[in-house]
Scaffold this active site. Structure first.
Site, PDB file in Angstrom:
ATOM      1  N   ALA A 122       0.733  -1.436   0.034  1.00 29.41           N
ATOM      2  CA  ALA A 122      -0.001   0.033   0.026  1.00 29.41           C
ATOM      3  C   ALA A 122       0.712   1.399   0.066  1.00 29.41           C
ATOM      4  O   ALA A 122       0.478   2.355   0.663  1.00 29.41           O
ATOM      5  CB  ALA A 122      -0.766   0.180   1.175  1.00 29.41           C
ATOM      6  N   HIS A 143      -5.917 -12.994  -3.104  1.00 26.51           N
ATOM      7  CA  HIS A 143      -4.679 -12.259  -4.010  1.00 26.51           C
ATOM      8  C   HIS A 143      -4.891 -12.523  -5.379  1.00 26.51           C
ATOM      9  O   HIS A 143      -5.864 -13.218  -5.794  1.00 26.51           O
ATOM     10  CB  HIS A 143      -3.613 -13.342  -3.511  1.00 26.51           C
ATOM     11  CG  HIS A 143      -2.321 -12.795  -3.604  1.00 26.51           C
ATOM     12  ND1 HIS A 143      -1.713 -12.646  -4.817  1.00 26.51           N
ATOM     13  CD2 HIS A 143      -1.353 -12.404  -2.863  1.00 26.51           C
ATOM     14  CE1 HIS A 143      -0.492 -11.968  -4.844  1.00 26.51           C
ATOM     15  NE2 HIS A 143      -0.277 -11.850  -3.611  1.00 26.51           N
ATOM     16  N   GLY A 144      -4.322 -11.522  -6.006  1.00 26.77           N
ATOM     17  CA  GLY A 144      -4.418 -11.316  -7.392  1.00 26.77           C
ATOM     18  C   GLY A 144      -3.740 -12.545  -8.006  1.00 26.77           C
ATOM     19  O   GLY A 144      -2.935 -13.343  -7.270  1.00 26.77           O
ATOM     20  N   ASP A 145      -4.136 -12.902  -9.356  1.00 28.34           N
ATOM     21  CA  ASP A 145      -3.592 -14.357  -9.734  1.00 28.34           C
ATOM     22  C   ASP A 145      -2.223 -14.042 -10.479  1.00 28.34           C
ATOM     23  O   ASP A 145      -1.756 -15.083 -10.988  1.00 28.34           O
ATOM     24  CB  ASP A 145      -4.649 -14.755 -10.819  1.00 28.34           C
ATOM     25  CG  ASP A 145      -4.967 -13.863 -11.907  1.00 28.34           C
ATOM     26  OD1 ASP A 145      -4.269 -13.048 -12.100  1.00 28.34           O
ATOM     27  OD2 ASP A 145      -5.845 -14.290 -12.751  1.00 28.34           O
ATOM     28  N   PRO A 205      -4.413  -5.313 -14.411  1.00 26.33           N
ATOM     29  CA  PRO A 205      -2.823  -4.754 -15.082  1.00 26.33           C
ATOM     30  C   PRO A 205      -2.692  -3.392 -15.135  1.00 26.33           C
ATOM     31  O   PRO A 205      -3.765  -2.747 -14.679  1.00 26.33           O
ATOM     32  CB  PRO A 205      -3.046  -5.304 -16.603  1.00 26.33           C
ATOM     33  CG  PRO A 205      -4.644  -5.587 -16.595  1.00 26.33           C
ATOM     34  CD  PRO A 205      -5.126  -5.570 -15.299  1.00 26.33           C
ATOM     35  N   GLY A 206      -1.583  -2.953 -15.170  1.00 21.35           N
ATOM     36  CA  GLY A 206      -1.445  -1.375 -15.213  1.00 21.35           C
ATOM     37  C   GLY A 206      -0.584  -1.074 -14.182  1.00 21.35           C
ATOM     38  O   GLY A 206       0.554  -1.648 -13.832  1.00 21.35           O
ATOM     39  N   TYR A 233      12.945  -8.337  -0.537  1.00 19.92           N
ATOM     40  CA  TYR A 233      12.601  -8.647  -1.979  1.00 19.92           C
ATOM     41  C   TYR A 233      12.180  -7.371  -2.739  1.00 19.92           C
ATOM     42  O   TYR A 233      12.555  -7.517  -3.963  1.00 19.92           O
ATOM     43  CB  TYR A 233      11.365  -9.455  -1.664  1.00 19.92           C
ATOM     44  CG  TYR A 233      11.509 -10.851  -1.105  1.00 19.92           C
ATOM     45  CD1 TYR A 233      11.753 -11.793  -2.069  1.00 19.92           C
ATOM     46  CD2 TYR A 233      11.594 -11.131   0.145  1.00 19.92           C
ATOM     47  CE1 TYR A 233      12.045 -13.321  -1.493  1.00 19.92           C
ATOM     48  CE2 TYR A 233      11.663 -12.361   0.403  1.00 19.92           C
ATOM     49  CZ  TYR A 233      12.172 -13.724  -0.230  1.00 19.92           C
ATOM     50  OH  TYR A 233      12.283 -14.534   0.417  1.00 19.92           O
ATOM     51  N   ASP A 288      44.651  10.654  -3.122  1.00 21.04           N
ATOM     52  CA  ASP A 288      43.606  10.770  -2.248  1.00 21.04           C
ATOM     53  C   ASP A 288      44.215  11.211  -0.975  1.00 21.04           C
ATOM     54  O   ASP A 288      44.544  10.610   0.057  1.00 21.04           O
ATOM     55  CB  ASP A 288      43.271   9.164  -2.012  1.00 21.04           C
ATOM     56  CG  ASP A 288      42.051   9.257  -0.930  1.00 21.04           C
ATOM     57  OD1 ASP A 288      41.433  10.179  -0.667  1.00 21.04           O
ATOM     58  OD2 ASP A 288      41.857   7.986  -0.568  1.00 21.04           O
TER      59      ASP A 288
HETATM   60  C1  SPV Z   1      37.843   5.554   0.273  1.00 24.36           C
HETATM   61  O1  SPV Z   1      37.176   5.005  -0.470  1.00 24.36           O
HETATM   62  O2  SPV Z   1      38.202   6.411  -0.172  1.00 24.36           O
HETATM   63  C2  SPV Z   1      37.989   5.136   1.645  1.00 24.36           C
HETATM   64  C3  SPV Z   1      37.914   3.609   1.982  1.00 24.36           C
HETATM   65  O3  SPV Z   1      38.341   5.819   2.387  1.00 24.36           O
HETATM   66  S1  SPV Z   1      39.585   3.103   1.843  1.00 24.36           S
HETATM   67  O4  SPV Z   1      39.993   3.513   0.488  1.00 24.36           O
HETATM   68  O5  SPV Z   1      39.792   1.820   1.894  1.00 24.36           O
HETATM   69  O6  SPV Z   1      40.419   3.772   2.887  1.00 24.36           O
HETATM   70 MG    MG Z   2      38.621   7.857   1.546  1.00 26.59          MG
END
Ligand code: SPV
Ligand code: MG
Length: 432
Positions: free
Chosen positions: A10, A89-91, A123-124, A43, A204
């Protein structure tokens, strides 16, 4: 008076639902088994409305007499509990993943002396087509933000995948796999500092500032609806972190993870070196507290990430910090390690779960990746993040295509490892 059981989600009240309720009411008093978030989550995608909101709507429908929660995808526990005379229930459940449900319902109703009524399916419009149209319309930031907490409450394990572009986000949004009678999918996305930087050709080391990362995140926000966890690196200084928190909330991001490092940040998988110290417990707690004070919504999550094991400290060291961060207001704990056997992480999870049963635990099993999701779940983990796989998978594929062209001095041979032009043109929903 006879009782008639109708199970439903719902999320949207459409003519098919009204039809089934009307038909049900012809046989007796209608008992609606309203599926809870956790019953649905295994699910299907979570419904857009919460259980309480859906209950309110269904209770106001004239054909529905009583509304009770259906806590399982299977009808069996509720049928045994309420012993209705009929279930309707719907089929449409004769085939596909619902056929097993149908089989079980017939069996239990037979045992209880009740009857199963099947009516032609309207349906729909239904919840599946509703989900599809909502995906194409988009989602509000508010709704997206709240979804992560709902998923954590509803699912034994929330599965998050890294996305670094609109295209990678689209894959995570739509990919589904039917396995063991259940639909497997990713629940949300990880905005990784590593893959965000590397896809820009940068290291990074917080070299890509938050503003740029958020601008790029907009591509993902525009074509997806699933929740996003943002890698906030160290979070910067508390005075800056409070702006980050508010910006993330405004954009509908569900959570930020900040790591307890200080100085020039380096990727954890390199380890922590001299120029990269761990933050003191006090200073990191201060940052968590500042972030918690700054946030506007109650659903946004600030998750503290422990680098103790990366820096070569013990599980005791990590535990001391975890307890302090939770006391400072952290909404969840992520613990990182680059050990391959994962024994340190397992030990931490066991000890952390003894202290706290309700605080979400997040893992990034990049190195100790032989453990299955079921095993991590057994350790008490709530969220698993696959942190860099979309980028790591795309790079060798690109190199291979480029190399093939260099080798053959034409592109014909690369065709078989490339997506056909027609498919790439039709890849984006709404393309015509
Ligand atoms: C990143 O995805 O930038 C993370 C996780 O900080 S890790 O690279 O494993 O440090
Ligand atoms: Mg990171």
């Amino acid at each position: 008076m006879k009782t008639v059981y109708v199970g439903m989600t719902a999320d949207i009240i459409h003519p098919g639902i009204v039809n089934i309720l009307r038909e049900a009411s012809k046989h007796g008093e209608v008992l609606v088994g309203l599926l809870t978030d956790s019953a649905i989550a295994k699910y299907k995608r979570l419904p857009y409305l919460s259980y309480e909101q859906r209950k309110l709507v269904v209770e106001s429908l004239k054909y529905a007499k009583i509304v009770v929660p259906q806590e399982e995808w299977s009808y069996v526990p509720n049928l045994r509990k309420y012993r209705p005379d009929y279930i309707i229930h719907g089929d449409d459940w004769k085939t596909g993943i619902l056929s097993k449900i149908r089989e079980d319902v017939y069996k239990v109703m037979g045992e209880l002396g009740g009857q199963v009524i099947e009516i032609p399916y309207t349906p729909g419009i239904n919840s599946t087509s509703f989900n599809e149209s909502v995906t194409s319309i988009g989602v509000t930031p508010d709704l997206r933000l709240k979804t992560l907490r709902r998923l954590i409450a509803a699912k034994p394990l929330v599965r998050i995948m890294e996305a670094h572009s609109g295209l990678s986000g689209l894959i995570i949004e739509h990919l589904e796999l039917i396995k063991d009678d259940a639909v497997h999918r990713f629940d949300g996305m990880w905005s990784s500092s590593l893959t965000d930087s590397v896809s820009k050709g940068k290291p990074d080391i917080e070299a890509v500032d938050i503003t740029t990362r958020l601008q790029d995140l907009t591509q993902i926000l525009e074509c997806t609806t699933k929740p996003i966890i943002f890698d906030g690196d160290t979070g910067g200084i508390p005075e800056h972190f409070i702006f980050t928190v508010r910006t993330l909330e405004r954009n509908g991001i569900s959570a930020v993870i900040i790591e307890d490092k200080t100085g020039l940040k380096k990727n954890s998988l390199f380890g922590v070196e001299v120029e990269q110290q761990l933050a003191s417990i006090e200073e990191f707690c201060e940052k968590i507290e500042a972030g918690k004070r700054a946030q506007i919504t109650k659903e946004f999550m600030i998750i503290a990430r422990l680098e103790s094991l990366i820096a070569g400290f013990s599980v005791d060291h990590a535990m001391e910090r975890a307890l302090a961060y939770v006391s400072a207001g952290a909404d969840g704990i992520m613990i990182h390690s680059k050990e391959k056997d994962g024994e340190d992480i397992k030990e931490f999870c066991r000890r952390f779960r003894k202290e706290y049963t309700g605080i979400p635990l997040i893992l990034v099993p990049t190195t100790y990746n032989h453990f299955t999701e079921a095993e991590l779940c057994g350790w008490g983990v709530n969220v698993v993040i696959y942190a860099n796989h979309m980028l790591r998978a795309s790079y060798p594929a690109m190199v291979k295509a480029a190399r093939t062209i260099l080798e053959h001095e034409r592109s014909k041979e690369a065709d078989e490892i490339c997506m056909p032009i027609k498919e790439i043109l039709e890849l984006i929903p709404g393309t015509r």
